[in-house]
Write an enzyme that holds these catalytic residues in place. Structure first.
Site, PDB file in Angstrom:
ATOM      1  N   GLN A 151     -13.543   3.271 -19.569  1.00 14.16           N
ATOM      2  CA  GLN A 151     -13.984   4.384 -18.735  1.00 14.16           C
ATOM      3  C   GLN A 151     -14.429   3.812 -17.399  1.00 14.16           C
ATOM      4  OE1 GLN A 151     -16.602   6.508 -21.737  1.00 14.16           O
ATOM      5  NE2 GLN A 151     -15.670   8.280 -20.737  1.00 14.16           N
ATOM      6  N   SER A 152     -14.203   4.566 -16.341  1.00 16.77           N
ATOM      7  CA  SER A 152     -14.312   3.994 -14.999  1.00 16.77           C
ATOM      8  C   SER A 152     -15.738   3.687 -14.581  1.00 16.77           C
ATOM      9  CB  SER A 152     -13.667   4.938 -13.972  1.00 16.77           C
ATOM     10  OG  SER A 152     -12.299   5.116 -14.281  1.00 16.77           O
ATOM     11  N   THR A 153     -16.694   4.549 -14.911  1.00 15.60           N
ATOM     12  CA  THR A 153     -18.053   4.393 -14.399  1.00 15.60           C
ATOM     13  C   THR A 153     -19.059   4.560 -15.526  1.00 15.60           C
ATOM     14  OG1 THR A 153     -18.265   6.741 -13.861  1.00 15.60           O
ATOM     15  CG2 THR A 153     -17.350   5.287 -12.149  1.00 15.60           C
TER      16      THR A 153
END
Length: 685
Positions: free
Chosen positions: A19-21
């Site tokens: 997941q990116s953040t």
């Protein structure tokens, strides 16, 4: 025909989770659940060994370093991966470089790529085309999302309405505008910080002063209850952020920092929070809201802070430091343009010097000179320029003296008032609970006791502060301070005036001093803060010369005494005569020795008088067989020739004078006996 072969199943299936953040990890758990469900699908397709790689949770897939992705590529290259599972292509990569590198390795080593829709074999042209399009669309999607969000942020910031976080001392109003915090304690302590910085001129010294006075600063804390304010001891970085934040100058600013990308180890590394110059700020709206200081004062503070950066070398004056050299940071060499440095000495004046040529083969410095005359000349020029403002400064000094403790007491009063409110609030909460509910009542009682203890502590500190508060200046002290305003040189040289105070005054009116050296002269050009210039000429000390001079008579006296006495006997003799050294100090054996060395006077050698056939008083008395007082009478009567360098010095008698007939006859005839009528011969019975 199925694309999954026994060769694929013999190897491991790798499930890549990302997941990116961190925000997505906190608020979007469904995506993570879908990714962690992929091992079930892998086993359903026939794989027995499934490896989950989730090292990149919270990491962007836009080309930055990802240790999990590196592990995945290593497994593919080593032939341990039969298939790579991901819910979609954007989870594997968000940039073309990583995506096509993955496709190339999978095609070479016969590794499948499987998502929720289908099974892809990168060796097949159609599958590779589909995978390439998916990667391109994923990269395009990310670019479009970023562009739309950044444009929306930019437009909102251009109107001055984008507020990500609120600076301490401000709250959001009804129309989403910034307003001063209604908390009086917060407003007053922030105003005190800006006011004292204008007086002190140093972030570090301001932090030390706040700690010394026991004044705490508010800090915004974000937690489950939202934004709360806590009071903590002042720290350097917290004060620096306050003083450098333009929001306190009434301005709205967006884009003060930027992100900078670089390649490191073949990967893109992004550094966030890189400060920009003011010309590069995206948005700057002055008078956007009420400020704690004016924009002009904010600008002055930034110049002071920038000028205090000692590591900037010749670009800035540097911070005010201890030491008697008053012009440190202001002097610049007129020959090469470098900033002059200072070297302090324990036994003589400090010296300004330029090291521009120190790296040359000769090792010769550019210029160097003593600080005493230059400091005195520049100080006199500055005092003459600021004398019309002396009365106003004296009145302001009286006001500052009267309000020295007022700010500290005011902060303590506000802290005590807040502590009383919190104690009363804790009391009300305790009274509102059912006494039988001990699980809740005991905790509320503990909180109430803690608030009461804090209130008692502040009350005791307030009592001690009031008892130790400095009294207001008396009328006599007021008159003396006003009188000093008419005699600035006496005030400037007053023992209570520290070098740091003098340096701050000089820097307040002078911007720079250009100095050039001529034979026997120093030429100074004073650049004032207002833009004017003044030229000065100062006599330069000759080599080996300094301001600590001893008169010629003392030099001659020591020269003559050194022929008959050692150093430890010369020192007390000079002290009895009331003679002082060039610095006004009494004499010691070490100072006499150093004085002789400076003036090239040879020291007394044992047996030196005997070699010159000279005697002193007790030696002559022993040779003649009479008392020392009898020898003194012969000398005073002129019978025995002798020489005395000064009062208190020993008589020096030539050895051949003892054999003179007049001396022998005077001793034989009793002429050496005192003629005082009070001294009579007494016959012995």
């Amino acid at each position: 025909m199925t694309k999954i072969t026994p060769d694929h199943l013999a190897r491991s299936a790798y499930v890549y989770v990302r997941q990116s953040t961190l925000g997505q990890m906190l608020h979007n758990p469904e995506s993570r659940r879908r990714q962690y469900a992929l091992p079930t699908r892998a086993r359903a397709l026939g794989w027995e060994k499934v490896v989950v790689i989730d090292d990149d949770l919270g990491r962007s897939g836009g080309g930055t370093a990802r240790p999990g992705f590196e592990r995945l590529l290593a497994a593919i290259c080593e032939g341990r991966a039969g298939a790579v599972f991901a819910i979609e292509a954007s989870r594997l990569a968000r940039n073309g470089r990583d995506w096509h590198t993955l496709l190339e390795f999978c095609a070479l080593l016969n590794t499948l790529i499987i998502d929720e829709d289908a099974v892809y074999d990168p060796r097949l042209v159609n599958d590779r085309l589909l995978l390439g399009m998916k990667g391109t669309f994923s990269e395009l999607e990310l670019s479009m999302f970023r562009q739309r969000s950044q444009e929306a942020l930019r437009l909102k910031a251009a109107r001055g309405e984008l507020h990500t976080t609120l600076a301490i001392g401000y709250v959001r109003g009804a129309d989403d505008r910034l307003e001063l915090d209604p908390d009086l304690r917060i407003r007053e302590v922030l105003s005190l910080v800006f006011r004292k910085f204008g007086e002190i001129g140093s972030v570090r010294q301001l932090a030390l002063w706040l700690r010394q006075e026991g004044i705490e600063l508010p800090v915004a804390v974000y937690g489950p209850q939202g934004r709360t304010v806590q009071w903590r001891p002042p720290r350097y970085h917290a004060i620096h952020r306050l003083l450098t934040n333009p929001v306190y100058g009434g301005a709205y600013v967006f884009g003060r920092t930027a992100s900078r990308a670089r390649f490191e180890g073949g990967r893109k590394v992004i550094t966030h929070g890189v400060a920009r110059r003011r010309e590069e700020w995206t948005v700057l709206i002055r008078d956007h809201h009420d400020g704690y200081i004016s924009w002009e004062e904010y600008d002055r503070n930034q110049k002071v802070i920038a000028g205090n950066a000692n590591r900037m070398g010749a670009m800035v004056p540097g911070s005010v430091r201890s030491g008697d050299a008053l012009l440190v940071g202001l002097l610049r060499c007129g020959h090469c343009g470098h900033k002059l440095k200072v070297r302090h000495h324990a036994r003589r004046d400090a010296r300004y010097h330029c090291d521009a040529e120190i790296a040359s083969p000769t090792g010769k410095r550019c210029i160097a000179f003593s600080n005493a005359r230059v400091d005195a000349a520049v100080s006199a020029e500055v005092l003459g320029a600021i004398s019309p403002l002396a009365i106003e400064a004296a009145v302001q000094s009286i006001a500052d003296h009267e309000g020295a403790d007022a700010a500290r007491l005011r902060q303590m009063e506000l802290a005590l008032e807040q502590a009383r409110y919190e104690a009363a609030r804790a009391h009300r909460q305790y009274d509102a609970v059912d006494p039988d509910n001990r699980l809740v009542a005991s905790d509320l009682e503990r909180r109430w006791n803690e608030k009461l203890g804090e209130m008692a502590r502040l009350e005791e500190e307030m009592r001690v502060a009031r008892e130790t508060q400095a009294p207001a200046p008396t009328e006599a002290e007021r008159r003396e301070m006003l009188a000093l305003a008419t005699d600035l040189p006496r005030l400037w040289n007053h023992p209570a005036a520290s070098p740091e105070t003098r340096k701050r005054i000089l820097r307040a009116v002078l911007k720079e001093i250009i100095v050039t050296v001529a034979p026997g002269r120093l030429h100074l050009v004073l650049h004032w803060q207002g833009g004017d210039h003044t030229r000065l000429e100062v006599v330069k000390n000759r080599s080996g010369q300094n301001r600590w001079k001893t008169d010629v008579a003392t030099v001659q006296l020591v020269r003559e005494l050194a022929r008959i006495l050692p150093d430890h006997s010369i020192a007390p003799l000079l002290n009895r005569l009331g003679i002082r050294s060039g610095k006004g100090l009494t004499w010691t054996e070490l100072r006499v020795r150093n004085f002789r060395g400076t003036h090239r006077i040879a020291g007394y050698r044992e047996g030196e008088r005997a070699a010159r056939h000279e005697l002193i008083l007790h030696e002559a008395a022993r040779r003649l067989g009479i008392s020392k007082m009898t020898v003194v009478r012969l000398i005073r009567d002129g019978v025995l020739p002798a020489r005395q360098v000064c009062v208190g010095a020993p008589y020096v008698i030539p050895e051949e004078a003892l054999d003179r007939p007049a001396v022998r006859q005077a001793i034989a005839n009793g002429r050496a006996i005192s003629r005082d009528a009070r001294q009579q011969n007494l016959p012995f019975q």
